[in-house]
Design a protein around this motif. Structure first.
Motif, PDB file in Angstrom:
ATOM      1  N   LEU A  70       9.516  29.821   3.596  1.00  0.00           N
ATOM      2  CA  LEU A  70      10.958  29.957   4.108  1.00  0.00           C
ATOM      3  C   LEU A  70      10.776  29.662   5.751  1.00  0.00           C
ATOM      4  O   LEU A  70      11.502  29.144   6.355  1.00  0.00           O
ATOM      5  N   ALA A  71      10.158  30.941   6.492  1.00  0.00           N
ATOM      6  CA  ALA A  71      10.026  30.946   7.633  1.00  0.00           C
ATOM      7  C   ALA A  71       9.434  29.547   8.242  1.00  0.00           C
ATOM      8  O   ALA A  71       9.864  29.099   9.473  1.00  0.00           O
ATOM      9  N   ALA A  72       8.267  29.060   7.505  1.00  0.00           N
ATOM     10  CA  ALA A  72       7.736  27.918   8.352  1.00  0.00           C
ATOM     11  C   ALA A  72       8.392  26.549   8.000  1.00  0.00           C
ATOM     12  O   ALA A  72       8.363  25.716   8.816  1.00  0.00           O
ATOM     13  N   LEU A  73       9.157  26.596   6.922  1.00  0.00           N
ATOM     14  CA  LEU A  73       9.485  25.295   6.245  1.00  0.00           C
ATOM     15  C   LEU A  73      11.024  25.061   6.335  1.00  0.00           C
ATOM     16  O   LEU A  73      11.384  24.160   6.311  1.00  0.00           O
ATOM     17  N   GLY A  74      11.709  26.137   6.371  1.00  0.00           N
ATOM     18  CA  GLY A  74      13.264  25.994   6.202  1.00  0.00           C
ATOM     19  C   GLY A  74      13.352  25.950   4.637  1.00  0.00           C
ATOM     20  O   GLY A  74      12.712  25.526   3.756  1.00  0.00           O
ATOM     21  N   PRO A  75      15.039  26.024   4.383  1.00  0.00           N
ATOM     22  CA  PRO A  75      15.272  26.421   2.873  1.00  0.00           C
ATOM     23  C   PRO A  75      14.941  25.114   2.054  1.00  0.00           C
ATOM     24  O   PRO A  75      14.560  25.308   1.003  1.00  0.00           O
ATOM     25  N   LYS A  76      15.427  23.778   2.565  1.00  0.00           N
ATOM     26  CA  LYS A  76      15.116  22.776   1.884  1.00  0.00           C
ATOM     27  C   LYS A  76      13.683  22.406   1.350  1.00  0.00           C
ATOM     28  O   LYS A  76      13.637  22.085   0.322  1.00  0.00           O
ATOM     29  N   LEU A  77      12.758  22.517   2.356  1.00  0.00           N
ATOM     30  CA  LEU A  77      11.563  22.305   2.114  1.00  0.00           C
ATOM     31  C   LEU A  77      10.810  23.443   1.302  1.00  0.00           C
ATOM     32  O   LEU A  77       9.927  23.197   0.487  1.00  0.00           O
ATOM     33  N   ALA A  78      11.273  24.579   1.574  1.00  0.00           N
ATOM     34  CA  ALA A  78      10.684  25.770   0.597  1.00  0.00           C
ATOM     35  C   ALA A  78      11.056  25.789  -0.718  1.00  0.00           C
ATOM     36  O   ALA A  78      10.622  26.502  -1.573  1.00  0.00           O
ATOM     37  N   LEU A  79      12.016  25.017  -1.136  1.00  0.00           N
ATOM     38  CA  LEU A  79      12.472  25.106  -2.532  1.00  0.00           C
ATOM     39  C   LEU A  79      11.696  24.572  -3.558  1.00  0.00           C
ATOM     40  O   LEU A  79      11.285  23.219  -3.268  1.00  0.00           O
ATOM     41  N   THR A  80      11.290  25.192  -4.736  1.00  0.00           N
ATOM     42  CA  THR A  80      10.627  24.769  -5.574  1.00  0.00           C
ATOM     43  C   THR A  80      11.179  24.971  -6.853  1.00  0.00           C
ATOM     44  O   THR A  80      12.355  25.779  -7.054  1.00  0.00           O
ATOM     45  N   GLY A  81      10.470  24.953  -8.105  1.00  0.00           N
ATOM     46  CA  GLY A  81      10.975  25.365  -9.280  1.00  0.00           C
ATOM     47  C   GLY A  81      11.665  24.396 -10.053  1.00  0.00           C
ATOM     48  O   GLY A  81      11.822  23.103  -9.636  1.00  0.00           O
ATOM     49  N   PRO A  82      12.322  24.716 -11.313  1.00  0.00           N
ATOM     50  CA  PRO A  82      12.616  23.878 -12.343  1.00  0.00           C
ATOM     51  C   PRO A  82      13.754  23.179 -12.031  1.00  0.00           C
ATOM     52  O   PRO A  82      13.896  22.039 -12.202  1.00  0.00           O
ATOM     53  N   ILE A  83      14.943  23.760 -11.190  1.00  0.00           N
ATOM     54  CA  ILE A  83      15.915  22.768 -10.413  1.00  0.00           C
ATOM     55  C   ILE A  83      15.520  21.776  -9.422  1.00  0.00           C
ATOM     56  O   ILE A  83      15.848  20.723  -9.757  1.00  0.00           O
ATOM     57  N   ALA A  84      14.653  22.131  -8.749  1.00  0.00           N
ATOM     58  CA  ALA A  84      14.093  21.088  -7.835  1.00  0.00           C
ATOM     59  C   ALA A  84      13.558  20.166  -8.479  1.00  0.00           C
ATOM     60  O   ALA A  84      13.274  19.071  -7.962  1.00  0.00           O
ATOM     61  N   ARG A  85      12.750  20.439  -9.599  1.00  0.00           N
ATOM     62  CA  ARG A  85      11.892  19.125 -10.200  1.00  0.00           C
ATOM     63  C   ARG A  85      12.745  18.524 -11.338  1.00  0.00           C
ATOM     64  O   ARG A  85      12.359  17.536 -11.730  1.00  0.00           O
ATOM     65  N   GLY A  86      13.899  19.294 -11.592  1.00  0.00           N
ATOM     66  CA  GLY A  86      14.780  18.564 -12.521  1.00  0.00           C
ATOM     67  C   GLY A  86      14.449  18.805 -13.924  1.00  0.00           C
ATOM     68  O   GLY A  86      14.774  18.096 -14.895  1.00  0.00           O
ATOM     69  N   ASP A  87      13.857  20.059 -14.112  1.00  0.00           N
ATOM     70  CA  ASP A  87      13.343  20.446 -15.693  1.00  0.00           C
ATOM     71  C   ASP A  87      14.366  21.028 -16.479  1.00  0.00           C
ATOM     72  O   ASP A  87      14.859  22.128 -16.487  1.00  0.00           O
ATOM     73  N   VAL A  88      15.316  20.044 -17.037  1.00  0.00           N
ATOM     74  CA  VAL A  88      16.607  20.370 -17.513  1.00  0.00           C
ATOM     75  C   VAL A  88      16.476  21.519 -18.888  1.00  0.00           C
ATOM     76  O   VAL A  88      16.963  22.672 -18.692  1.00  0.00           O
ATOM     77  N   ARG A  89      15.447  21.238 -19.515  1.00  0.00           N
ATOM     78  CA  ARG A  89      15.184  22.217 -20.836  1.00  0.00           C
ATOM     79  C   ARG A  89      14.907  23.511 -20.279  1.00  0.00           C
ATOM     80  O   ARG A  89      15.143  24.656 -20.915  1.00  0.00           O
ATOM     81  N   THR A  90      13.940  23.752 -19.073  1.00  0.00           N
ATOM     82  CA  THR A  90      13.440  24.779 -18.791  1.00  0.00           C
ATOM     83  C   THR A  90      14.909  25.894 -18.507  1.00  0.00           C
ATOM     84  O   THR A  90      14.929  26.949 -18.716  1.00  0.00           O
ATOM     85  N   VAL A  91      15.900  25.320 -17.594  1.00  0.00           N
ATOM     86  CA  VAL A  91      17.017  25.641 -17.391  1.00  0.00           C
ATOM     87  C   VAL A  91      17.778  26.376 -18.562  1.00  0.00           C
ATOM     88  O   VAL A  91      18.269  27.483 -18.860  1.00  0.00           O
TER      89      VAL A  91
END
Ligand code: NAP
Length: 294
Positions: free
Chosen positions: A220-241
């Protein structure tokens, strides 16, 4: 020696500020607690043993009067000091609330005074951590134009950076600080609650989550919120959610609502990031906005 300082309320923030001002060469005349034993311990921590006091009349010795009190006590303490004649004319009253305006310290009665608010955008879980975390911290500086240079000088001497705000800006600014710091802590506690539901103690869960928290904070400190975001929603893994929603559905304390509300905000962020396509976003939002059936 720099200005003559009196500080009332040697709590988490007060002790850290007292120590840093002493280190910066200010003349800490009195460090006032309601409890003489606490005053001595705080003065020792600040490195100004002779400053310990439980006597409010010592305020007369200072030109900079720092009120490091709970927000709700600021107006009443300032009124007491004005009423009892403890303030010398021209003294500057200073508080550290992120919400209240400096003017909360001024009244119609008493000598002519100046008022300043200096809010460190930092968390003081205790005074030792406060001293450690303070260098480089942004301080919101607010008051009448004549006192702003004094506020900026104090902030520089504390090792911070000034951000001059108006009284009207402070409630929104402080709500942002509350979300970034306090709610982040609550969110981690909620993550521990979810983790512990699969068979661990809360403390054990926190232990396992700590490297993830550190990594996330660094990203977060290095990249800011947009680039720091990872995970199922950022990837579009609907079934995981969908599976997460089923797993947490039985947990108490509003965990399900927290997951859904933050999930919806995460969809917004992932769309801005550009890693989530519109179709997956719609499916995820349908799950998150459903009434529990996923
Ligand atoms: N902690 C943070 O992370 C943080 C961050 C930014 C800004 N601030 C601001 O800093 C100020 C102080 O916060 P804090 O967290 O340091 O509070 P704190 O640790 O609770 O300390 C406040 C001190 O005020 C004194 N006090 C409490 N109630 C009082 C009363 N009724 N009358 C007189 N004195 C009283 C107490 O000292 P004695 O019992 O020794 O008299 C207490 O140690 C607040 O305005 C807060 O908004 C805090």
């Amino acid at each position: 020696m720099k200005g003559r300082v009196v500080l009332i309320g040697p709590g988490r923030l007060g002790q850290a500020i007292a120590r840093l001002l002493c280190d910066a060469g200010y003349d800490l005349r009195a460090l006032i607690s309601r409890d003489p034993v606490r005053a001595v311990a705080a003065a020792r921590f600040a490195g100004c043993r002779n400053a310990a006091s439980a006597d409010l009349s010592r305020v007369a010795e200072g030109e900079l009067i720092l009120l490091a009190l709970p927000d709700d006590q600021l107006g009443a303490m300032a009124a007491t000091l004005r009423r009892d004649g403890h303030l010398r004319p021209g003294a500057t009253l200073i508080h550290f609330s992120g919400l209240h305006p400096a003017a909360i310290l001024l009244g119609k009665e008493g000598p002519p005074l100046r008022a300043l608010s200096l809010h460190p955008l930092q968390t003081f879980a205790d005074s030792v951590m406060g001293v450690r975390n303070l260098p480089g911290t942004t301080f919101a500086v607010e008051g009448t134009p004549d006192v702003i240079p004094l506020g900026e000088a104090l902030v520089a001497d504390l090792g911070g950076r000034s951000l001059v705000l108006s009284a009207e800006q402070k409630p929104l600014y402080h709500a942002a600080a509350c979300v970034a710091s306090n709610y982040m802590v609550t969110l981690v506690d909620t993550a521990c609650q979810i983790f512990s539901a699969c068979g661990f103690g809360q403390e054990e869960a926190f232990h396992y989550l700590t490297p993830l928290l550190r990594g996330t904070g660094r990203n977060l400190a290095a990249l800011g919120p947009k680039l720091a975001l990872t995970g199922p929603i950022a990837r579009g893994d609907v079934r995981t959610v969908g599976k997460h929603l089923r797993a947490i559905a039985h947990l108490p304390g509003g965990v399900d609502q927290i997951y859904r509300i933050l999930g919806i905000k995460t969809v917004e962020l992932a769309l801005k990031k550009g890693t989530l396509d519109a179709e997956a976003a719609e499916e995820i939002l349908r799950l998150l906005e459903s009434d529990g059936e996923s």
